[in-house]
Design a protein around this motif. Sequence first.
Motif, mmCIF file in Angstrom:
data_model
loop_
_atom_site.group_PDB
_atom_site.id
_atom_site.type_symbol
_atom_site.label_atom_id
_atom_site.label_comp_id
_atom_site.label_asym_id
_atom_site.label_seq_id
_atom_site.Cartn_x
_atom_site.Cartn_y
_atom_site.Cartn_z
ATOM 1 N N ASN A 1 0.849 -1.190 0.000
ATOM 2 C CA ASN A 1 0.000 0.000 0.000
ATOM 3 C C ASN A 1 0.881 1.234 0.000
ATOM 4 O OD1 ASN A 1 -2.352 -1.503 0.099
ATOM 5 N ND2 ASN A 1 -2.291 -1.665 2.344
ATOM 6 N N ARG A 2 0.650 2.120 -0.959
ATOM 7 C CA ARG A 2 1.524 3.270 -1.142
ATOM 8 C C ARG A 2 0.888 4.517 -0.540
ATOM 9 N NH1 ARG A 2 5.315 2.605 -5.274
ATOM 10 N NH2 ARG A 2 5.171 4.771 -5.972
ATOM 11 N N PRO A 3 1.645 5.229 0.312
ATOM 12 C CA PRO A 3 1.135 6.492 0.847
ATOM 13 C C PRO A 3 1.073 7.546 -0.246
ATOM 14 C CG PRO A 3 3.426 6.182 1.472
ATOM 15 C CD PRO A 3 2.990 4.903 0.804
ATOM 16 N N GLU A 4 0.431 8.659 0.075
ATOM 17 C CA GLU A 4 0.274 9.714 -0.926
ATOM 18 C C GLU A 4 1.621 10.259 -1.401
ATOM 19 O OE1 GLU A 4 -2.279 12.785 0.391
ATOM 20 O OE2 GLU A 4 -4.011 11.493 0.746
ATOM 21 N N LEU A 5 2.597 10.314 -0.505
ATOM 22 C CA LEU A 5 3.912 10.843 -0.879
ATOM 23 C C LEU A 5 4.659 9.933 -1.849
ATOM 24 C CD1 LEU A 5 5.292 12.218 2.526
ATOM 25 C CD2 LEU A 5 4.517 13.548 0.566
ATOM 26 N N ALA A 6 4.261 8.661 -1.938
ATOM 27 C CA ALA A 6 5.001 7.702 -2.762
ATOM 28 C C ALA A 6 5.000 8.094 -4.238
ATOM 29 C CB ALA A 6 4.415 6.301 -2.594
ATOM 30 N N ASP A 7 3.925 8.683 -4.715
ATOM 31 C CA ASP A 7 3.828 9.042 -6.129
ATOM 32 C C ASP A 7 4.152 10.504 -6.396
ATOM 33 O OD1 ASP A 7 3.083 6.449 -6.859
ATOM 34 O OD2 ASP A 7 0.982 6.842 -6.380
ATOM 35 N N THR A 8 4.617 11.197 -5.372
ATOM 36 C CA THR A 8 5.018 12.606 -5.563
ATOM 37 C C THR A 8 6.440 12.809 -5.041
ATOM 38 O OG1 THR A 8 3.893 13.116 -3.467
ATOM 39 C CG2 THR A 8 2.670 13.519 -5.511
ATOM 40 N N TRP A 9 6.553 13.021 -3.738
ATOM 41 C CA TRP A 9 7.846 13.334 -3.133
ATOM 42 C C TRP A 9 8.845 12.188 -3.284
ATOM 43 C CZ3 TRP A 9 10.998 16.909 -1.838
ATOM 44 C CH2 TRP A 9 11.919 16.779 -0.799
ATOM 45 N N TYR A 10 8.405 10.956 -3.031
ATOM 46 C CA TYR A 10 9.319 9.822 -3.117
ATOM 47 C C TYR A 10 9.640 9.426 -4.555
ATOM 48 C CZ TYR A 10 8.195 9.146 1.849
ATOM 49 O OH TYR A 10 8.026 9.327 3.196
ATOM 50 N N SER A 11 8.868 9.928 -5.509
ATOM 51 C CA SER A 11 9.118 9.612 -6.918
ATOM 52 C C SER A 11 10.006 10.645 -7.598
ATOM 53 C CB SER A 11 7.784 9.500 -7.674
ATOM 54 O OG SER A 11 7.032 8.402 -7.215
ATOM 55 N N LEU A 12 10.517 11.584 -6.821
ATOM 56 C CA LEU A 12 11.414 12.603 -7.372
ATOM 57 C C LEU A 12 12.601 11.929 -8.054
ATOM 58 C CD1 LEU A 12 11.918 15.768 -7.307
ATOM 59 C CD2 LEU A 12 13.445 15.301 -5.384
ATOM 60 N N SER A 13 13.009 12.440 -9.201
ATOM 61 C CA SER A 13 14.172 11.882 -9.904
ATOM 62 C C SER A 13 15.385 11.868 -8.981
ATOM 63 C CB SER A 13 14.486 12.717 -11.151
ATOM 64 O OG SER A 13 15.709 12.309 -11.731
ATOM 65 N N TYR A 14 16.109 10.756 -8.988
ATOM 66 C CA TYR A 14 17.272 10.610 -8.103
ATOM 67 C C TYR A 14 18.324 11.684 -8.349
ATOM 68 C CZ TYR A 14 19.980 8.636 -11.994
ATOM 69 O OH TYR A 14 20.635 8.468 -13.192
ATOM 70 N N LEU A 15 18.325 12.283 -9.528
ATOM 71 C CA LEU A 15 19.313 13.309 -9.840
ATOM 72 C C LEU A 15 19.030 14.628 -9.122
ATOM 73 C CD1 LEU A 15 19.787 12.647 -13.643
ATOM 74 C CD2 LEU A 15 21.435 12.207 -11.822
ATOM 75 N N TYR A 16 17.823 14.760 -8.560
ATOM 76 C CA TYR A 16 17.506 15.980 -7.823
ATOM 77 C C TYR A 16 17.785 15.866 -6.328
ATOM 78 C CZ TYR A 16 15.198 18.308 -11.760
ATOM 79 O OH TYR A 16 14.934 18.940 -12.961
ATOM 80 N N TYR A 17 18.234 14.697 -5.864
ATOM 81 C CA TYR A 17 18.474 14.543 -4.429
ATOM 82 C C TYR A 17 19.508 15.547 -3.926
ATOM 83 C CZ TYR A 17 16.034 10.015 -4.769
ATOM 84 O OH TYR A 17 15.112 9.025 -4.978
ATOM 85 N N SER A 18 20.610 15.711 -4.656
ATOM 86 C CA SER A 18 21.646 16.656 -4.243
ATOM 87 C C SER A 18 21.141 18.089 -4.276
ATOM 88 C CB SER A 18 22.880 16.517 -5.145
ATOM 89 O OG SER A 18 23.535 15.300 -4.925
ATOM 90 N N ALA A 19 20.335 18.404 -5.296
ATOM 91 C CA ALA A 19 19.781 19.757 -5.383
ATOM 92 C C ALA A 19 18.867 20.040 -4.196
ATOM 93 C CB ALA A 19 19.009 19.919 -6.698
ATOM 94 N N VAL A 20 18.062 19.052 -3.814
ATOM 95 C CA VAL A 20 17.175 19.208 -2.658
ATOM 96 C C VAL A 20 17.994 19.452 -1.393
ATOM 97 C CG1 VAL A 20 15.595 17.953 -1.125
ATOM 98 C CG2 VAL A 20 15.244 17.891 -3.602
ATOM 99 N N GLY A 21 19.046 18.636 -1.203
ATOM 100 C CA GLY A 21 19.885 18.811 -0.018
ATOM 101 C C GLY A 21 20.586 20.150 0.010
ATOM 102 N N CYS A 22 21.108 20.590 -1.151
ATOM 103 C CA CYS A 22 21.838 21.855 -1.232
ATOM 104 C C CYS A 22 20.920 23.045 -0.964
ATOM 105 C CB CYS A 22 22.482 21.972 -2.614
ATOM 106 S SG CYS A 22 23.370 23.518 -2.890
ATOM 107 N N ILE A 23 19.777 23.064 -1.629
ATOM 108 C CA ILE A 23 18.845 24.192 -1.463
ATOM 109 C C ILE A 23 18.290 24.237 -0.046
ATOM 110 C CG2 ILE A 23 16.626 25.120 -2.218
ATOM 111 C CD1 ILE A 23 17.288 23.998 -5.022
ATOM 112 N N THR A 24 17.975 23.062 0.511
ATOM 113 C CA THR A 24 17.470 23.008 1.880
ATOM 114 C C THR A 24 18.515 23.513 2.865
ATOM 115 O OG1 THR A 24 16.093 21.091 1.321
ATOM 116 C CG2 THR A 24 16.490 21.513 3.654
ATOM 117 N N CYS A 25 19.776 23.111 2.655
ATOM 118 C CA CYS A 25 20.861 23.557 3.528
ATOM 119 C C CYS A 25 21.009 25.075 3.497
ATOM 120 C CB CYS A 25 22.158 22.880 3.100
ATOM 121 S SG CYS A 25 23.625 23.400 4.024
#
Length: 590
Positions: free
Chosen positions: A462-486
Amino acid sequence: MEVKNFSAWDYVVFAALFVISSGIGVFFAIKERKKATSNEFLVGGRQMTCGPVALSLTASFMSAVTVLGTPAEVYRFGASFILFFIAYGLVIVFTSELFLPVFYRSGITSTYEYLQLRFNKSVRYAATIIYIVQTILYTGIVVYAPALALNQVTGFDLWGSVFATGIVCTFYCTLGGLKAVVWTDAFQMIVMIVGFLTVLIQGSIKTNGFHNALEHAGNGSRLQIVDFDADPLRRHTFWTIAVGGTFTWLGIYGVNQSTIQRCISCKTEKHAKLALYFNLLGLWTILLCAVFSGLIMYSYFKDCDPWTSGMISAPDQLMPYFVMELFDKMPGLPGLFVACAFSGTLSTVASGINALATVTFEDFVKSCFPHLSDKLSTWTSKGLCLLFGVLCTSMAVAASFMGSVVQGALGGLLTGITVSAWVTIGAFVYPAPESKTRPLPLSMEKCVPTNLTTSAPSVLPNRPELADTWYSLSYLYYSAVGCITCILAGLLISLVTGLQRGEAVNPLLIRPVSNLFCFWSEKYKTLCWCGVRHDQGPQQDNLESSSDWKLPAESVLQNGFRRESLAHAPGYNPKDKSYENTALEKTTQF
């Protein structure tokens, strides 16, 4: 699953890689035995030239994961991976023109030393600890994952290759230091290129010519490269690769200890920049080889996919299986490809061990024992190489038990890591749907029936609502998310706790890129400096001494650095932007 075994000649070719790599370590241990300083051992006395450093940089970040994973990625998802051509170019320009001048001219050895100069000790130590943990985890997986894939397809001894990799890397790192690592990387880079070329040549022959392979790839939708869809959940588009890929590789190249350590080992800043730009040619070469290998592999298996037909159990086994098919009656050449894959592993692990020893020595040992003699410093550095070699090898063993393969600065760092970890773990537990990853069709039309059984498709939880949005973010944006959040978290916390005045920041620690964009107006250029006195403090282009730079007393206490420590390192020539070999001078005096 079908397993094809190595011949004696394959083992001979593979063993030659380890013997030559070890021999280079022994050579430099003998050659440099009279230059017993930690500076010589960790950064080569800052006298390296651009050629070997460029080859070393490329080999260090093109691991076996690249050799095995990129062709499989192209095989399944198409040649859009070649758009990393753009990301690599942007990353190298940013690194050479933005980050390198600051690191090189400040004379630091550990990149995290900059964080103490700019913020305080707490930020420096937090970043160092995170780097040590991350690098040990990464090197362990880099050793184990490709060894497992090769073992399952070729019957190549799993634990023999794992322990051989760990022992050989630790051996030549401990004996020869950075010079041995750099020259061994250069040799391993050549092996990687030769291994790829043999696959490309024989693969083209087997598919009746390279043009024919491209035609098959086009018919299979593998040549649909540019997709301008801005959806951040899509796995590979122009934007995820060009933007997300740039953020990802900036973390690897721009501020990574392994990269910066090689660059500052160069005898001049010009050599360091040339090393980065020549390295870009190497990155592009490996990228093209890997992408075309994937396209040729698709052409070869277009009518009988070995993965969906059950001949192999995972996509990372595609390339080894393809090689065993290509060179089935050519003993020695499968061993050459395995040597190619393990060249990536050796170079990555050796670079990691050397970098770990450097940051530990510079950030912790020297802080606790500031008056160590040259001889003791060198032996301590060698001991750290040995220690981290054991830890990285142990991590590879542990990987077998795992699943598949200043307040503002500190607060921002921890927040960025937390958010990045959140999206990464979420994506691991709830993989993105195929509507976002869009794997291309594979065929079993002409597969010969076998007794192999295929596994039933797994039932998705069973997939939560975030599974098809936030968790489906392209893996190439993980660093961008971390950098911008920092950055955002750091700014918000700084606003709450009190901003630092620009006048209190040493200009040596800031690269005024605004000068490039506001060259037409002194007024706007100065405005973009945000109070940092680039026109009054020590200039980055002609800094001879920072004695005229006056930090406020409270800033000196906060950073934990005396004013004179912000001057260039001993041996730096600001006019030529180069370092003299002080170790050589000491040797000649005796």
